[in-house]
Structures are given as C-alpha cells and as structure tokens.
Design an enzyme around this catalytic site. Sequence first.
Site: not given
Ligand SMILES: NC(=O)c1ccc[n+]([C@@H]2O[C@H](COP(=O)([O-])OP(=O)(O)OC[C@H]3O[C@@H](n4cnc5c(N)ncnc54)[C@H](OP(=O)(O)O)[C@@H]3O)[C@@H](O)[C@H]2O)c1
Length: 288
Positions: A63, A213-214, A217, A221
């Site tokens: 990252y 992507f809970p 992503g 959602l």
């Molecule tokens: N193993 C793998 O292949 C893999 C792939 C992807 C991710 N990951 C891990 O999984 C973690 C979670 O995934 P992710 O961060 O990609 O996706 P996520 O948690 O599903 O969603 C993040 C997105 O949601 C927004 N968000 C977060 N809280 C919010 C809220 N309360 N209201 C509105 N929007 C909100 C964020 O924007 P803002 O920044 O504006 O809040 C960002 O755009 C990552 O941080 C990473 O550590 C692992």
Amino acid sequence: MTRIEKSGSYTLGTRAVNRLGYGAMQLAGPGVFGPPKDKAAALAVLREAVAAGVNHIDTSDFYGPHVTNQLIREALHPYRDDLTLVTKIGARRGTDASWLPAFSAQELTQAVHDNLRNLQLDVLDVVNLRIMFSAHGPAEGSIEEPLTTLVELQRQGLVQHIGLSNVTATQIAQAQRITPIVCVQNLYNIVNRRDDALIDELAEQGIAYVPFFPLGGFTPLQSSGLQVVADSLGATPMQVALAWLLKRSPNILLIPGTSSVAHLRENLAAGDLVLPDDALAALNALAE
Ligand SMILES: NC(=O)c1ccc[n+]([C@@H]2O[C@H](COP(=O)([O-])OP(=O)(O)OC[C@H]3O[C@@H](n4cnc5c(N)ncnc54)[C@H](OP(=O)(O)O)[C@@H]3O)[C@@H](O)[C@H]2O)c1
C-alpha cells in the site's frame, strides 16, 4: 470495558484481538499509490483508532508502496503490547500503480524484510500470503511453493502466524497440510456473500475470517434496502453493514478502511448497534 470490547474478541493464533479493527489501505494516496493527501489526518486516524480500543490493524507494504506501514510506525511506534499488526505479501506495485504478483522466494523474503523495516518490528505478528492467480478473485492453483517460503521465514523467527488472502477452500486445505493457518482474508460483505459456506467451515475450525471490502471497497455500498433498515434504526448504512457482519459469524473480524476520523468514529460505533429480527431478515435478503 471499552465500547469496542463490547462487540467481542477473537484469537488470531495466540493473539487476542477485538472484532472491530481497522484496515489501513485507505491511508495511502489516490489509487493506494504514493503519499496521503493529508498526512496529519492519516496519522490522526491511526492514533484515534488505537485510542478507541482498536488492537487489530490490517496493512501491507504494497500500500503506497511502503506508505501505510511508515504511517503506522510514525503514528504508533513503540506499539502497545496488545496491538496486532497483520500484513500481507505476494504482490508488488508497478511504476504505473498496477498490482503485480510477487511470488518468488526472493520477492517474498524481501517483502517480509521490507515489512519488518517499515513497521520497525523484529517479528511480524501475522502475515497473509495474498494469492494473485487472477485479477478477478480467488482462482485455483497450487500455493505450496510460496507458502513453503513463508513457513521458512516463520522458522527463522521473522513471522509469528500465517494467514491467507484471496484463496479458495481447496487452497486453504492444501495450506493446512503444510502449516497452521490463523486467518483467511477474502472479499465478503452484506451484498457479496460468495464465501458463506467457507465462513462457516472456518468458524468450526476456530479460524478467523477477515472480510476485505466490508463496506464495498473503492465504491462503497449503495443499497436502498440497506438505507431503509438504517433509517429505521437511526443508524447509517455503513454501521448497519458492519453490524450485520458482526452478527453473521463470531469468527468474522472487521477491518473497515477509512481516511477520515469522522468515518472511523461512525464505523467503530457499529459495535453498539443491535439488529432486531425484522431488520436482520430484511438485511439477509440483500445478497446479490
Ligand atoms: N487482502 C486483500 O486483497 C485486500 C483487498 C482490499 C482491501 N484489503 C484490506 O481491507 C481493508 C478494508 O477494505 P477497504 O478499505 O478497501 O474497503 P472498505 O472498508 O469496504 O471501504 C472503504 C471505503 O469506504 C469509505 N468509508 C469508510 N467508512 C465510511 C463511512 N462511515 N461512511 C461513508 N464512507 C465510508 C472509505 O472512504 P473514506 O476514506 O472517505 O472514509 C473508502 O472509500 C483495507 O483497508 C485493507 O487493509 C485487503
């Protein structure tokens, strides 16, 4: 008991973590590449997360690359004893920000050393081997060779526990014939439930399932059904999506990602949300 502790804890190998954690990927620059737009804000998110009781942070040296690990070190080192940092190896970034497989023994070894240096650790708590056979999700293929390299790095004392990411049930079974696996990190959320059977199998084995992507992503959602339930509970759709995951199975650990302290607070408050039976039934029907 902190507010976060109320949503329960789980054991990753030998490490107890609260089920509400934090994913650091969003702290890097646009496209998870380069430095954050606002470094002070990124450091503030990390510090607030830990102050609120988060003791499980998901990261990777790819990252940025290196950016989120360096931010974690700057914000949080020396680390609290109870903080578990979970990283992943198996990919590298092209100069055009592309995500490329990096599975050779040399690349995996380098990745472990890069993580150790950037996080300023002697031992990595948990390392997920991130499989990259297809750009579209888990794809079958032997993972014996890269996993054997990771086991050797563990034998050298550089890695405490091993997990897997972006894997099939067949690959998990293959891995378990080689070494104990403490967690699996795949794509899963309230609308994308391809891993339903896998989650239940892992729960029976005491293995954590950590959905990436809970919140959907890069495109968070958007669902009118989710909105209706959220409105009825006086909560936000993101809080409901997280509360549903907490309810789904006790082995699910949450690592929602955000670059905003306001969103972090909102997400961590999801642990307080109780989903009544009618709301749960409506949410269960949202799968795509
Ligand atoms: N193993 C793998 O292949 C893999 C792939 C992807 C991710 N990951 C891990 O999984 C973690 C979670 O995934 P992710 O961060 O990609 O996706 P996520 O948690 O599903 O969603 C993040 C997105 O949601 C927004 N968000 C977060 N809280 C919010 C809220 N309360 N209201 C509105 N929007 C909100 C964020 O924007 P803002 O920044 O504006 O809040 C960002 O755009 C990552 O941080 C990473 O550590 C692992």
